[in-house]
Design a protein around this motif. Structure first.
Motif: not given
Length: 365
Positions: A318-324, A328-332, A355-360
């Motif tokens: 989640c921190r990687t996705v946030l910084e890159a 924002v996602l919620a850590p388990g 958002g999904l495209a960015r996670i991709g």
């Protein structure tokens, strides 16, 4: 009284305000205020302070309860808080064996929203009954084994946050019977119930040992109203009203004014929101399949997804996705499962797709 810091809310406080996209949101996209009349007249207290009697009567009808068996609150969070205070803190309401905050006991089904176990743990003692992946199925026998002589409350969130598991009626009825047989209450947080295609009957309608909490935040897309309620046994509701004198005193006048209109438009609002959720659900399923990620197919707007290969934990991912990618996602970890993260798919479809495209991009990078 000692209570643990609310990990998920502290995570949001640190990151959500500067991020581009909030994919950890656990409700449906917010409705616009221009849909409603927003002039409530004079800005005084709501009188009586437990909510307008006509509105409480309307709400009570949904549970087979009377006006005096509903108290209006500032969202579900306050409804749960007042219920915990009323049942677990100090002397119990009439109808239950007397208890003190030192020996009151609650059985809580987890993983769940942290407040549902942290708050009762601050007032008494909590035994957690864990749901296990991948199906997160609830075993009523495990709840039965956790019950003690001093148990005052069984706590359930249905549909469940974060897993999206919707426990079937037979299971909920079994938990209700366990509560009744042990002179306790079953409290069910039902904030996502009306997003189901075929919602189960509310727990407060099952009998005197059922308590239901909910709000207009999640299913209705009206989180900013901060309007919810507790419905159930009159003794608990009366105790909650007395505790409420020390919290918010009354609902906000704006929130109640719009809540009355939202409930009048309930069928239309919920139909529109279910259509949005169904569309977004399909988009999210396709994304997860494309990237080899897994979840238990959820009811509601939350899914609990496996952490991708190459990441040691939910927080790291989640921190990687946030910084890159500023998503924002919620850590388990905040739900006791470091190998997962929570994703919310109730936001506007274009935001979800972006958002999904960015996670991709992170997964393919």
């Amino acid at each position: 009284m000692r209570i643990d810091p609310f990990g998920l809310e502290r995570w949001f406080a640190e990151y959500e305000h500067e991020a581009d996209i909030m994919l950890a949101e656990s409700g449906v996209r917010s409705l616009s205020a221009d849909r409603f009349d927003i002039d409530p007249g004079e800005l005084g207290y709501v009188i009586p302070t437990d909510g307008d009697p006509a509105l409480r009567g309307t709400i009570g009808e949904r549970y087979g309860r009377g006006t005096d068996e509903v108290v209006c609150t500032s969202g579900t969070q306050e409804a749960n808080f007042l219920a915990f205070l009323s049942v677990l803190a100090g002397d119990s309401p009439p109808g239950l064996s007397s208890s003190t905050s030192g020996d009151a006991h609650a059985v809580v089904v987890t993983p769940t929203y942290q407040a549902l176990h942290a708050v009762p743990d601050a007032f008494g003692d909590v035994t957690r009954v864990p749901l296990e992946p991948p199906t997160w199925e609830l075993d009523p026998d495990a709840v039965a084994e956790a019950i003690r002589r001093e148990t005052r409350l069984i706590v359930l969130n249905n549909p469940n946050n974060p897993t999206g598991r919707y426990h079937p009626l037979e299971t909920v009825e079994t938990l209700y019977d366990l509560a009744a047989d042990n002179d306790a209450y079953l409290l069910c947080d039902e904030v996502y119930r009306l997003l189901a295609d075929d919602p189960l009957p509310p727990v407060a309608g099952m009998g005197p040992h059922g308590l239901s909490t909910t709000s207009l935040s999640k299913s209705y897309g009206l989180a900013g109203l901060r309007f919810g309620w507790l419905a159930g046994d009159r003794a608990v509701v009366e105790a909650a009203c007395q505790w409420k004198d020390y919290t918010t005193i009354s609902p906000g006048i704006f929130g109640q004014h719009v809540a009355e209109q939202a409930l009048e438009q309930s069928d239309t609002i919920l139909e529109q929101n279910r259509e949005l959720v169904a569309r977004n659900h399909e988009i999210t399923v396709a994304f997860l399949e494309r990237h080899g990620l897994e979840w238990y197919d959820p009811v509601g707007v939350n899914g609990f997804v496996t952490v991708p290969d190459g990441f040691e934990s939910g927080k790291e991912f989640c921190r990687t996705v946030l910084e890159a990618e500023s998503v924002v996602l919620a850590p388990g970890e905040f739900f006791g499962h470091s190998d997962r993260f929570r994703i919310g798919f109730g936001l506007p479809t274009d935001e979800l797709e972006e958002g999904l495209a960015r996670i991709g991009q992170v997964l393919e990078g």
